[in-house]
Enzyme design. Structure first.
Site, PDB file in Angstrom:
ATOM      1  N   ASP A  64      -2.789  64.780  20.903  1.00 15.20           N
ATOM      2  CA  ASP A  64      -3.047  64.178  22.215  1.00 15.20           C
ATOM      3  C   ASP A  64      -2.017  64.566  23.275  1.00 15.20           C
ATOM      4  O   ASP A  64      -1.975  63.964  24.348  1.00 15.20           O
ATOM      5  CB  ASP A  64      -3.109  62.651  22.096  1.00 15.20           C
ATOM      6  N   GLU A  65      -1.201  65.569  23.009  1.00 12.70           N
ATOM      7  CA  GLU A  65      -0.186  65.998  23.974  1.00 12.70           C
ATOM      8  C   GLU A  65      -0.154  67.517  24.079  1.00 12.70           C
ATOM      9  O   GLU A  65      -0.285  68.214  23.072  1.00 12.70           O
ATOM     10  CB  GLU A  65       1.211  65.521  23.558  1.00 12.70           C
TER      11      GLU A  65
END
Length: 416
Positions: A106-107
């Site tokens: 998610d990054e």
């Protein structure tokens, strides 16, 4: 020399946000995603903003979370779906630059130095445009840090959440970052923080002012690295995924808010960690030949054990079984566990992972191939038709549900 323009984009409450796309009526209610909603010892994987207000924490058990929030609604995890959305988000990033480095599911870091002029006049404006694009096309929100290096960009994305842009410049980083606790600096763990605290280093500013050489004396090479992180001297490039070497291992670990005790709780933790490792292996199309576990007790004492697998594997059940065998051989059920890590080692491309046939179990290889085919087929069906299209029988028998599990009566959590 002109500074680079680096963005760090972090999806907000990613797992929970993806699940809530199917349940918009639950957005304002406290919701958490966990590995086994029916088990009090299931582990919380993610929570939405409403649940955060009750201090629900990632990696605590279901019964701990429901003691804080009796009305907490639990949703089962769907890792294939999360990886699908991760790909879609990174595909949007690719529209704005070809320098995109995923940091986790998610990054991602984006170096937009060379492409900024095509889309906007400054980094903040481009960050806001990317946030708007993801919100409109996928229904998800991100927080973005904008800075001249990767570390400050990441700290910017953490500075204000959810759905925000924070710009950290050479002029303001001392005011914004130096007052923060030293543990907010990436890669400052508890052991390092404890050592630094003995010398009065409690904030990032304290660390920066302590000096490079004294920090090297305390922490070795890590001290020099942390000094660069705190003072803005870090200058690592953004490396796109296509140029990154294949991983040598895939691991997943958690530090639990409260210690796990007993085989039921430990198996829940191991199963959840192993499942994520297996999903990542399949995404990479790689298999492992060795499984390693690392166990940390409340006194921060670690033990690490590993064992070879009978055959190369990316199946969650086989990784879980190996990890539990290691745990049962090296741990006692009554001993508390603060943190667990499951790591798949000695990786190889799945296409090269030929299995040697055994005279004692001649049908083992065909059975494994059948299970692999089934799991990949199931992944593909869910990917195309949604999570309700097909459900493994073993999950149905364990009580997993595709609809959200409502807050039930106050169960026997008080007996823990």
């Amino acid at each position: 020399m002109t500074d680079r323009v680096i963005l760090h984009c972090d999806l907000n409450s990613f797992y929970a946000s993806v699940e809530l796309l199917d349940y918009p009526e639950l957005r304002d209610k406290p919701v958490a995603v966990c590995g086994d909603p029916e088990s009090r010892h299931g582990i919380i994987l993610a929570k939405n903003e409403a649940a955060k207000k009750y201090k629900v924490q990632t990696a605590e058990t279901v019964w701990q979370a429901r003691k804080k929030c009796p009305d907490l609604i639990l949703l089962p995890a769907h890792h294939v779906k999360y990886h699908d959305f991760s790909k879609k988000v990174n595909a949007i990033y690719d529209r704005f630059t070809d320098l995109v480095e995923p940091f986790s599911i998610d990054e991602s870091w984006l170096d937009v130095t060379g492409s900024l002029h095509l889309f906007h006049t400054d980094g903040k404006g481009l960050a806001d445009r990317i946030r708007q694009t993801i919100r409109e096309e996928l229904g998800l929100t991100i927080s973005v840090g904008v800075s001249f290096n990767k570390i400050f960009a990441k700290m910017g994305s953490d500075y204000k959440k959810p759905d925000a842009t924070t710009v950290i410049t050479r002029e303001n980083y001392r005011d914004l970052l130096w007052p923060l606790p030293v543990t907010d600096l990436i890669f400052v763990g508890r052991a390092a923080a404890r050592t630094l605290g003995e010398y009065g280093i409690r904030t990032i500013g304290d660390l920066a002012n302590f000096g490079r050489e004294p920090l090297v004396g305390l922490l070795g090479k890590q001290g020099s690295t942390l000094f660069d992180y705190a003072t803005g001297a870090e200058h690592a490039p953004v490396i796109p995924a296509r140029e990154m070497p294949p991983p040598k291992s895939v691991g997943n670990g958690l530090t639990f808010p409260k210690n796990l005790v007993g085989w039921e709780a430990l198996r829940s933790g191991v199963t959840m960690l192993s499942d994520e490792v297996a999903v990542r292996l399949r995404q990479l199309d790689m298999k492992c030949t060795t499984v390693n576990i690392t166990v940390r007790d409340p006194n921060f004492k670690d033990i690490s054990r590993q064992k070879p697998l009978p055959a190369p594997s990316y199946l969650a059940r086989e990784i879980t079984q190996a990890a539990m065998e290691l745990l049962e051989q090296s741990w006692t059920a009554r001993a508390p566990v603060r943190a667990l890590t499951v790591t798949a080692q000695n990786l190889m491309p799945a296409a090269d992972a030929a299995e040697q046939l055994s005279l004692l179990t001649p049908d083992a290889a065909p059975k494994r191939q059948k299970v692999e085919k089934i799991e990949r087929t199931m992944d593909g069906i869910r990917d195309k038709f949604g999570k309700t299209a097909i459900t493994p029988t073993r999950l149905q028998n364990k009580g997993h549900h595709e609809r959200p599990i409502p807050p039930g009566p106050k169960r026997d959590v008080s007996g823990e």
